[in-house]
Motif scaffolding. Structure first.
Motif, PDB file in Angstrom:
ATOM      1  N   SER A 166       0.819  -1.217   0.000  1.00  0.00           N
ATOM      2  CA  SER A 166       0.000   0.000   0.000  1.00  0.00           C
ATOM      3  C   SER A 166       0.849   1.261   0.000  1.00  0.00           C
ATOM      4  O   SER A 166       0.388   2.326  -0.413  1.00  0.00           O
ATOM      5  N   SER A 167       2.101   1.160   0.443  1.00  0.00           N
ATOM      6  CA  SER A 167       2.985   2.330   0.473  1.00  0.00           C
ATOM      7  C   SER A 167       3.344   2.817  -0.931  1.00  0.00           C
ATOM      8  O   SER A 167       3.796   3.953  -1.104  1.00  0.00           O
ATOM      9  N   ALA A 168       3.156   1.954  -1.933  1.00  0.00           N
ATOM     10  CA  ALA A 168       3.458   2.334  -3.317  1.00  0.00           C
ATOM     11  C   ALA A 168       2.291   3.055  -3.980  1.00  0.00           C
ATOM     12  O   ALA A 168       2.426   3.535  -5.110  1.00  0.00           O
ATOM     13  N   LEU A 169       1.149   3.137  -3.281  1.00  0.00           N
ATOM     14  CA  LEU A 169      -0.042   3.762  -3.848  1.00  0.00           C
ATOM     15  C   LEU A 169      -0.315   5.101  -3.170  1.00  0.00           C
ATOM     16  O   LEU A 169       0.087   5.325  -2.025  1.00  0.00           O
ATOM     17  N   ASP A 170      -1.009   5.960  -3.889  1.00  0.00           N
ATOM     18  CA  ASP A 170      -1.374   7.270  -3.364  1.00  0.00           C
ATOM     19  C   ASP A 170      -2.563   7.098  -2.422  1.00  0.00           C
ATOM     20  O   ASP A 170      -3.674   6.817  -2.877  1.00  0.00           O
ATOM     21  N   PRO A 171      -2.382   7.271  -1.098  1.00  0.00           N
ATOM     22  CA  PRO A 171      -3.472   7.000  -0.157  1.00  0.00           C
ATOM     23  C   PRO A 171      -4.650   7.946  -0.326  1.00  0.00           C
ATOM     24  O   PRO A 171      -5.797   7.551  -0.123  1.00  0.00           O
ATOM     25  N   ALA A 212      -4.690  -1.338  -9.957  1.00  0.00           N
ATOM     26  CA  ALA A 212      -4.424  -0.481  -8.800  1.00  0.00           C
ATOM     27  C   ALA A 212      -3.123   0.291  -8.981  1.00  0.00           C
ATOM     28  O   ALA A 212      -3.043   1.485  -8.667  1.00  0.00           O
ATOM     29  N   VAL A 213      -2.099  -0.378  -9.499  1.00  0.00           N
ATOM     30  CA  VAL A 213      -0.795   0.269  -9.681  1.00  0.00           C
ATOM     31  C   VAL A 213      -0.891   1.388 -10.714  1.00  0.00           C
ATOM     32  O   VAL A 213      -0.361   2.494 -10.515  1.00  0.00           O
ATOM     33  N   LEU A 214      -1.595   1.127 -11.836  1.00  0.00           N
ATOM     34  CA  LEU A 214      -1.672   2.112 -12.908  1.00  0.00           C
ATOM     35  C   LEU A 214      -2.557   3.298 -12.548  1.00  0.00           C
ATOM     36  O   LEU A 214      -2.312   4.422 -12.990  1.00  0.00           O
ATOM     37  N   LEU A 215      -3.596   3.055 -11.769  1.00  0.00           N
ATOM     38  CA  LEU A 215      -4.513   4.142 -11.410  1.00  0.00           C
ATOM     39  C   LEU A 215      -4.032   4.949 -10.216  1.00  0.00           C
ATOM     40  O   LEU A 215      -4.168   6.177 -10.191  1.00  0.00           O
ATOM     41  N   TYR A 219       4.360   5.940  -8.551  1.00  0.00           N
ATOM     42  CA  TYR A 219       5.229   5.926  -9.727  1.00  0.00           C
ATOM     43  C   TYR A 219       5.186   4.520 -10.340  1.00  0.00           C
ATOM     44  O   TYR A 219       6.062   3.694 -10.091  1.00  0.00           O
ATOM     45  N   PRO A 220       4.158   4.221 -11.132  1.00  0.00           N
ATOM     46  CA  PRO A 220       4.002   2.879 -11.705  1.00  0.00           C
ATOM     47  C   PRO A 220       5.211   2.406 -12.506  1.00  0.00           C
ATOM     48  O   PRO A 220       5.497   1.201 -12.564  1.00  0.00           O
ATOM     49  N   GLN A 221       5.946   3.348 -13.125  1.00  0.00           N
ATOM     50  CA  GLN A 221       7.063   2.952 -13.985  1.00  0.00           C
ATOM     51  C   GLN A 221       8.249   2.402 -13.189  1.00  0.00           C
ATOM     52  O   GLN A 221       9.183   1.862 -13.778  1.00  0.00           O
TER      53      GLN A 221
END
Length: 325
Positions: A166-171, A212-215, A219-221
């Motif tokens: 979850s830390s890789a996503l914008d909360p 989830a990663v792309l939306l 930084y999805p890349q």
């Protein structure tokens, strides 16, 4: 096939002196040709099907040579069809011209849900073929996968991505999205967050999905470097042309970020690289900027590219190409 049609087909092949996308010619005057399964597979895997025509010799300029034994040849063609998965049932026809016999085997196309057709003994990956002009080419792994994905209704955008927390996503963005879903569906209000992730496609099997990663990825890349947009403006009407200073690109940019960020970045690139006409309203005297292309259409085109691209593992190393000529 009617005898009149068969005769016209023989004449047409001799006049054109070539095979075609849907027509394969074999001599078969000295026995049944080997390796017919590749053509059976290729014809069954294309929408038009195809036909094998026996009794003309390509090496002799498609001269009429007849077949060695029409009955035995038909038997062997049926055996070839039965060695395929799914089984191919060719429609066989025999034509007599003087002392010579000719045989045609019409291969019907398979339904998309049944493709690819392949030689059973070689397996789906090595035994599947595709027709390219007058040649039968082995299908690539990706071409085979495409049919399987269609048949299984695979959703590659919903595949779980290992190692994403979850830390890789914008909360903030993630929370706003879930709140909107709860407003749309009041029964979601009492659903635990983990279950809500599963129901909305953000998680699968306890892991965050590619969607989830792309939306919502910060930084999805970092995980998928090539799921981006390579935007370029070239000076001419063909790739590779240069301007008077020798430049191949007037502008070039790699656009990264979430899907929303890439959409906005691409539209911004297009806007900055197109001409803008100025029109003065004769009645009001107000200035109106007239873009070279309608921005709504450009936004829709970029959005379609982002949403409808292939997100399978076979193409995740291929960025979207955006080129202005």
């Amino acid at each position: 096939m009617l005898e009149e049609e068969f005769g016209k087909l023989l004449l047409r092949v001799q006049q054109r002196n070539c095979e075609e996308q849907t027509l394969e010619v074999k001599a078969a005057n000295k026995g049944c040709p080997e390796r017919l399964y590749d053509t059976f597979s290729a014809f069954a895997n294309q929408n038009e099907g195809g036909m094998l025509l026996f009794g003309l010799d390509e090496k002799q300029g498609f001269a009429k040579v007849g077949v060695y034994d029409a009955q035995d040849l038909q038997k062997k063609l049926m055996e070839v069809g039965e060695s395929m998965t799914p089984v191919v049932r060719p429609v066989l026809s025999v034509y007599v011209e003087g002392a010579m016999l000719f045989v045609a085997a019409e291969i019907p196309p398979l339904d998309l849900a049944e493709r690819p057709c392949f030689k059973t003994a070689r397996g789906r990956l090595k035994g599947s073929f595709i027709r390219v002009g007058d040649a039968d080419k082995p299908m690539t792994e990706y071409e085979v996968y495409s049919y399987e994905a269609y048949r299984k209704r695979s959703r590659d955008d919903l595949r779980p991505v290992a190692g994403i927390s979850s830390s890789a996503l914008d909360p903030v963005q993630l929370e706003q999205y879930l709140l909107k879903r709860k407003l749309d569906r009041p029964n979601f209000a009492s659903v635990p967050t983990e279950q809500l992730y599963e129901l909305t496609g953000l998680q699968k099997e306890g892991q965050f999905t590619l969607t989830a990663v792309l939306l919502f990825g910060l930084y999805p890349q970092a995980y998928f470097p090539q799921l981006s947009i390579i935007a370029s403006r070239v000076p001419g009407t063909e790739m590779g042309e240069v301007d008077e200073t020798g430049q191949r690109f007037l502008d070039s940019k790699r656009i990264e970020g979430s899907l929303v960020e890439m959409l906005e970045g691409a539209v911004s690139f297009l806007r900055s690289n197109m001409r803008m006409a100025v029109r003065i309203d004769p009645k009001t005297g107000k200035r109106q900027d007239m873009p070279e292309y309608p921005l709504d259409a450009l936004r829709e085109a970029v959005l379609n590219a982002l949403v409808h691209r292939d997100y399978s593992t076979h193409t995740e190393n291929m960025p979207i190409q955006l080129i202005m000529f």
